[in-house]
Design a protein around this motif. Structure first.
Motif, PDB file in Angstrom:
ATOM      1  N   ARG A   1       0.840  -1.190   0.000  1.00  0.00           N
ATOM      2  CA  ARG A   1       0.000   0.000   0.000  1.00  0.00           C
ATOM      3  C   ARG A   1       0.881   1.247   0.000  1.00  0.00           C
ATOM      4  O   ARG A   1       0.651   2.189  -0.738  1.00  0.00           O
ATOM      5  N   GLN A   2       1.954   1.191   0.834  1.00  0.00           N
ATOM      6  CA  GLN A   2       2.897   2.317   0.854  1.00  0.00           C
ATOM      7  C   GLN A   2       3.519   2.521  -0.527  1.00  0.00           C
ATOM      8  O   GLN A   2       3.676   3.635  -1.007  1.00  0.00           O
ATOM      9  N   HIS A   3       3.844   1.381  -1.147  1.00  0.00           N
ATOM     10  CA  HIS A   3       4.437   1.420  -2.472  1.00  0.00           C
ATOM     11  C   HIS A   3       3.504   2.120  -3.445  1.00  0.00           C
ATOM     12  O   HIS A   3       3.903   3.019  -4.174  1.00  0.00           O
ATOM     13  N   LEU A   4       2.231   1.711  -3.396  1.00  0.00           N
ATOM     14  CA  LEU A   4       1.243   2.308  -4.283  1.00  0.00           C
ATOM     15  C   LEU A   4       1.121   3.798  -4.026  1.00  0.00           C
ATOM     16  O   LEU A   4       1.066   4.600  -4.947  1.00  0.00           O
ATOM     17  N   LEU A   5       1.101   4.148  -2.723  1.00  0.00           N
ATOM     18  CA  LEU A   5       0.973   5.557  -2.353  1.00  0.00           C
ATOM     19  C   LEU A   5       2.113   6.381  -2.929  1.00  0.00           C
ATOM     20  O   LEU A   5       1.900   7.432  -3.526  1.00  0.00           O
ATOM     21  N   SER A   6       3.347   5.852  -2.758  1.00  0.00           N
ATOM     22  CA  SER A   6       4.493   6.638  -3.221  1.00  0.00           C
ATOM     23  C   SER A   6       4.499   6.706  -4.745  1.00  0.00           C
ATOM     24  O   SER A   6       4.865   7.717  -5.334  1.00  0.00           O
ATOM     25  N   ARG A   7       4.044   5.629  -5.373  1.00  0.00           N
ATOM     26  CA  ARG A   7       3.938   5.664  -6.836  1.00  0.00           C
ATOM     27  C   ARG A   7       2.909   6.695  -7.260  1.00  0.00           C
ATOM     28  O   ARG A   7       3.120   7.490  -8.166  1.00  0.00           O
ATOM     29  N   GLY A   8       1.776   6.673  -6.538  1.00  0.00           N
ATOM     30  CA  GLY A   8       0.718   7.616  -6.847  1.00  0.00           C
ATOM     31  C   GLY A   8       1.203   9.047  -6.701  1.00  0.00           C
ATOM     32  O   GLY A   8       0.974   9.883  -7.579  1.00  0.00           O
ATOM     33  N   ALA A   9       1.923   9.301  -5.595  1.00  0.00           N
ATOM     34  CA  ALA A   9       2.448  10.644  -5.343  1.00  0.00           C
ATOM     35  C   ALA A   9       3.374  11.070  -6.476  1.00  0.00           C
ATOM     36  O   ALA A   9       3.339  12.206  -6.943  1.00  0.00           O
ATOM     37  N   LEU A  10       4.176  10.105  -6.926  1.00  0.00           N
ATOM     38  CA  LEU A  10       5.114  10.380  -8.011  1.00  0.00           C
ATOM     39  C   LEU A  10       4.365  10.805  -9.270  1.00  0.00           C
ATOM     40  O   LEU A  10       4.715  11.796  -9.918  1.00  0.00           O
ATOM     41  N   TYR A  11       3.281  10.042  -9.561  1.00  0.00           N
ATOM     42  CA  TYR A  11       2.512  10.356 -10.764  1.00  0.00           C
ATOM     43  C   TYR A  11       1.855  11.721 -10.652  1.00  0.00           C
ATOM     44  O   TYR A  11       1.856  12.502 -11.598  1.00  0.00           O
ATOM     45  N   VAL A  12       1.285  11.987  -9.465  1.00  0.00           N
ATOM     46  CA  VAL A  12       0.628  13.282  -9.267  1.00  0.00           C
ATOM     47  C   VAL A  12       1.629  14.409  -9.486  1.00  0.00           C
ATOM     48  O   VAL A  12       1.367  15.376 -10.207  1.00  0.00           O
ATOM     49  N   ALA A  13       2.824  14.247  -8.874  1.00  0.00           N
ATOM     50  CA  ALA A  13       3.854  15.273  -9.015  1.00  0.00           C
ATOM     51  C   ALA A  13       4.219  15.448 -10.481  1.00  0.00           C
ATOM     52  O   ALA A  13       4.355  16.574 -10.978  1.00  0.00           O
ATOM     53  N   ALA A  14       4.365  14.320 -11.181  1.00  0.00           N
ATOM     54  CA  ALA A  14       4.750  14.384 -12.588  1.00  0.00           C
ATOM     55  C   ALA A  14       3.684  15.090 -13.408  1.00  0.00           C
ATOM     56  O   ALA A  14       3.989  15.934 -14.256  1.00  0.00           O
ATOM     57  N   ILE A  15       2.431  14.770 -13.094  1.00  0.00           N
ATOM     58  CA  ILE A  15       1.333  15.383 -13.856  1.00  0.00           C
ATOM     59  C   ILE A  15       1.269  16.880 -13.583  1.00  0.00           C
ATOM     60  O   ILE A  15       1.148  17.694 -14.506  1.00  0.00           O
ATOM     61  N   VAL A  16       1.411  17.257 -12.295  1.00  0.00           N
ATOM     62  CA  VAL A  16       1.371  18.686 -11.953  1.00  0.00           C
ATOM     63  C   VAL A  16       2.476  19.427 -12.694  1.00  0.00           C
ATOM     64  O   VAL A  16       2.251  20.475 -13.303  1.00  0.00           O
ATOM     65  N   LEU A  17       3.676  18.834 -12.683  1.00  0.00           N
ATOM     66  CA  LEU A  17       4.800  19.474 -13.365  1.00  0.00           C
ATOM     67  C   LEU A  17       4.542  19.595 -14.860  1.00  0.00           C
ATOM     68  O   LEU A  17       4.802  20.643 -15.465  1.00  0.00           O
ATOM     69  N   ALA A  18       4.021  18.522 -15.433  1.00  0.00           N
ATOM     70  CA  ALA A  18       3.774  18.513 -16.870  1.00  0.00           C
ATOM     71  C   ALA A  18       2.757  19.580 -17.230  1.00  0.00           C
ATOM     72  O   ALA A  18       2.942  20.337 -18.193  1.00  0.00           O
ATOM     73  N   VAL A  19       1.675  19.669 -16.419  1.00  0.00           N
ATOM     74  CA  VAL A  19       0.650  20.678 -16.693  1.00  0.00           C
ATOM     75  C   VAL A  19       1.233  22.078 -16.551  1.00  0.00           C
ATOM     76  O   VAL A  19       0.999  22.966 -17.376  1.00  0.00           O
ATOM     77  N   TRP A  20       2.044  22.226 -15.508  1.00  0.00           N
ATOM     78  CA  TRP A  20       2.707  23.516 -15.224  1.00  0.00           C
ATOM     79  C   TRP A  20       3.482  24.003 -16.451  1.00  0.00           C
ATOM     80  O   TRP A  20       3.469  25.172 -16.789  1.00  0.00           O
ATOM     81  N   VAL A  21       4.146  23.068 -17.116  1.00  0.00           N
ATOM     82  CA  VAL A  21       4.959  23.438 -18.271  1.00  0.00           C
ATOM     83  C   VAL A  21       4.115  23.501 -19.543  1.00  0.00           C
ATOM     84  O   VAL A  21       4.254  24.416 -20.346  1.00  0.00           O
ATOM     85  N   LEU A  22       3.223  22.523 -19.694  1.00  0.00           N
ATOM     86  CA  LEU A  22       2.534  22.360 -20.978  1.00  0.00           C
ATOM     87  C   LEU A  22       1.373  23.338 -21.158  1.00  0.00           C
ATOM     88  O   LEU A  22       1.121  23.791 -22.270  1.00  0.00           O
ATOM     89  N   LEU A  23       0.690  23.689 -20.054  1.00  0.00           N
ATOM     90  CA  LEU A  23      -0.504  24.524 -20.198  1.00  0.00           C
ATOM     91  C   LEU A  23      -0.192  25.876 -20.844  1.00  0.00           C
ATOM     92  O   LEU A  23      -0.857  26.260 -21.815  1.00  0.00           O
ATOM     93  N   PRO A  24       0.812  26.608 -20.333  1.00  0.00           N
ATOM     94  CA  PRO A  24       1.132  27.891 -20.992  1.00  0.00           C
ATOM     95  C   PRO A  24       1.505  27.688 -22.462  1.00  0.00           C
ATOM     96  O   PRO A  24       1.083  28.477 -23.319  1.00  0.00           O
ATOM     97  N   ILE A  25       2.278  26.633 -22.725  1.00  0.00           N
ATOM     98  CA  ILE A  25       2.665  26.371 -24.109  1.00  0.00           C
ATOM     99  C   ILE A  25       1.419  26.160 -24.960  1.00  0.00           C
ATOM    100  O   ILE A  25       1.274  26.724 -26.041  1.00  0.00           O
TER     101      ILE A  25
END
Lengths: 293, 362
Positions: free
Chosen positions: A25-49
């Motif tokens: 469960r911890q593994h899933l959580l940390s994976r999930g957090a990683l994905y969320v962070a990645a998505i936030v970063l991607a949106v942060w960069v891609l949305l203005p573009i």
């Protein structure tokens, strides 16, 4: 996945199964957090573009529309054409390319040998040199630009793209030197020596063995210089009056220009950086995939 | 023809460290010479100076009668196999092997023929178009050997070529390497810290320590007659046993005493000195018995380790520890008494002060 369990199963399961479940469960959580962070970063960069691109290709009217439509209603090259045909834009664009390419070549020609020296030779003051190299970046560009402008005026190269290229080379050099030195360090010295026992002069060993292996990294350093130069605006504004690079031109005319012009300018600034990174990136991955163990 | 002469070759690192200290060594044409020593003894530095990768601070190096001291590596008739293999990762196996030939501008047809020939010799034939990343460690090692051998050098230099392989592969390659070098008849210098490799491969072994060569001889000669305590301890597994002893003289007769035990030693196997000596004996040269034997030293069994073909027994003679190898069926238990009979002809004698061998005068 064993994450969905009924309470009874939980009660029945022995301690080991519970800790295992908790761990997964911890593994899933940390994976999930990683994905969320990645998505936030991607949106942060891609949305203005995305927004810039969409508006840049909207009709003139749509630029002023409010609320903004996320999906473009109509595609039109009107705005971009207007920008490209605006006075001085094309000339500035080519000047920018020229400045970026010149900086890239100069900083690689100067920086790569310096990086190689730091990587391979133990000389007196090597560590001091390494820090000294970085210290150019310790001064704000303003402090560097004004005296430079004066010097360039004295030398008669003020308001030329060459002077801007020199400035950008100086700004890029610390990174070029440090990046290339770490690349050369990663190429084992044994390889060079092996080449020398197989008939190479030191220079040939470098060209035939070290250079092909260092090329992806050198390319990365070069991209970095190009993008740095392409986006650099402050020094360009101070060092030029008429021979403006694109960012300098856009910045100086930003307040006086209509919104479509701004978006089109943003888009035009964005595209070359993106294209270059994509092209060289593929080449990078290709080489690394083959080279690395 | 490539004999090698090293004349007072010296390398100093920093200001004080004499990595290689006035080494004199002559290696005959077609000889397989092993440089053996613990890490930091200067063996690799010595080899790198022969290769031209390191410039000596003193002395001359001659290969085939020609002074090569001032020549860069590419002008020396050598090829080298590196410990890390140093296989070029951006070139295929075929391009790796042909690298040196291409640098020499060998005709293309010749290159292809020789690459295929050598690749066959080291069983790389099916892998010629692969990149090193697609090879196993053992295969990469073969590429490194093939790349050196294909140059048909006068001198083949190998720097611990087997040390990065796992134990089983190492055993296979050792035999393969020995066969290959015997076929090629190339003068070979082989650096290793592994005494088993040295014993199994070399025509002669040069044992190095602290930058100096301390003994050069055929493998079994080095094994049987170490010139000092260090060599006896470094070569052989288990290392040579050393017991504190005493030679007592009473008129014309002399006795060798180990603690309270008199050791029967014929006069011709005994040094002419008197007083304290260090007695060296190999583990396989001690006969053990679980019953009292006349003239045998009584000891107490401490540890018994079955090694498969032999039994390694550690015993205590008074307060001195001795290791011996016995037949695997020898039934002995820890704490049992054990009677030891060293083979008198195999005893070695060392000065307690200098730790150098004392050779019986006969």
């Amino acid at each position: 996945m064993s994450t969905i369990t009924t309470p009874r199963q939980d009660a029945d399961g022995d301690g080991e199964a519970i800790t295992q479940r908790r761990r997964s469960r911890q593994h899933l959580l940390s994976r999930g957090a990683l994905y969320v962070a990645a998505i936030v970063l991607a949106v942060w960069v891609l949305l203005p573009i995305y927004l810039i691109s969409v508006v840049a290709f909207s009709t003139n009217d749509a630029v002023y529309e409010y609320p903004r439509q996320l999906i473009p209603s109509g595609v039109s090259a009107e705005t971009v054409t207007f920008f490209i045909n605006a006075t001085g834009v094309q000339a500035a664009f080519w000047r920018s390319v020229l400045v970026a390419v010149t900086s890239l070549i100069l900083s690689t020609l100067i920086g790569a040998p310096a990086g190689y020296a730091i990587a391979r030779f133990a000389f007196r003051g090597r560590d001091a040199f390494r820090i000294l190299v970085l210290s150019t970046r310790a001064f704000p560009i303003v402090i560097l630009s004004i005296p430079l402008a004066v010097t360039f005026i004295n030398w008669g190269i003020y308001d030329s793209i060459f002077s801007v290229a020199l400035m950008h080379t100086a700004l890029a050099l610390p990174f070029t030197i440090l990046i290339t030195s770490s690349i050369f360090v990663s190429v084992p010295r044994d390889l060079e020596e092996a080449a020398q026992t197989l008939g190479c002069t030191p220079l040939m060993a470098f060209v035939r063995v070290v250079l092909p292996l260092a090329l992806p990294g050198l390319a990365a350093a070069a991209i970095f210089t190009f993008v740095l130069s392409w986006n650099e605006v402050f020094a360009a504004v101070i060092l030029t009056v008429r021979e403006r690079t694109l960012p300098a031109l856009v910045l100086s005319s930003l307040n006086a220009s209509p919104a479509p012009f701004r978006f089109a300018a943003g888009f035009t600034m964005l595209v070359p950086s993106l294209i270059i990174i994509f092209i060289i990136r593929r080449y990078l991955l290709g080489l690394w995939g083959r080279v690395s163990r | 023809m490539a004999d090698i002469h090293l004349d007072a070759v010296t390398k100093i690192f920093g200001k004080q460290v004499r990595a290689v200290d006035r080494v004199e060594l002559t290696i005959a044409d077609q000889e397989f010479m092993v440089l053996l020593g613990p890490s930091g003894c200067g063996k690799t530095t010595l080899m790198r100076m022969i290769a031209g990768l390191e410039y000596p601070d003193g002395g001359r190096i001659r290969i085939g009668g020609r002074d090569v001291t001032d020549l860069p590596p590419r002008k020396r008739p050598i090829a080298m196999v590196f410990q890390s293999y140093a296989v070029f990762p951006h070139l295929t196996v075929a391009d790796n092997i042909s690298f040196g030939l291409r640098m020499r501008h060998t005709p293309k047809a010749d290159i292809r023929r020789r690459v295929e020939e050598v690749a066959g010799l080291v069983q790389l034939g099916p892998y010629l178009e692969r990149f090193p990343a697609q090879l196993s460690g053992g295969q990469r090692q073969r590429v490194a050997v093939a790349r050196a051998v294909v140059m048909e050098p006068d001198v083949l230099l190998m720097d611990e070529p087997l040390s990065n392989l796992d134990a089983l592969l190492r055993l296979t390659f050792r035999a393969e390497l020995k066969r290959l070098v015997a076929e090629l008849k190339t003068t070979t210098i082989y650096v290793t810290h592994d005494q088993v490799e040295a014993l199994s491969l070399g025509d002669r072994i040069a044992v190095m320590r602290e930058g100096r060569i301390i003994q050069v001889d055929a493998p079994m000669a080095v094994y049987d007659r170490p010139v000092n305590e260090f060599v006896g301890g470094f070569i052989g597994n288990p290392p040579m046993n050393y017991l504190r002893g005493r030679i007592e003289r009473d008129g014309g007769t002399a006795r060798v005493m180990i603690g309270e035990h008199a050791l029967p030693v014929p006069p011709e196997a005994r040094p002419d000195t008197a007083g304290d000596v260090l007695v060296g004996i190999r583990a396989e040269h001690v006969t053990a018995s679980d019953r009292a034997v006349a003239g045998a030293i009584e000891a107490r069994t401490e540890v018994v380790e079955p090694l498969g073909p032999q039994l390694l027994v550690t015993a205590l003679v008074g307060d001195q520890r001795i290791k011996l190898l016995t037949h695997p069926d020898f039934a002995i238990q820890p704490d049992q008494p054990i009677w030891l009979q060293p083979d008198p002809g195999k005893l070695r004698w060392f000065d307690t002060g200098t730790r150098e061998a004392i050779v019986p005068s006969v």
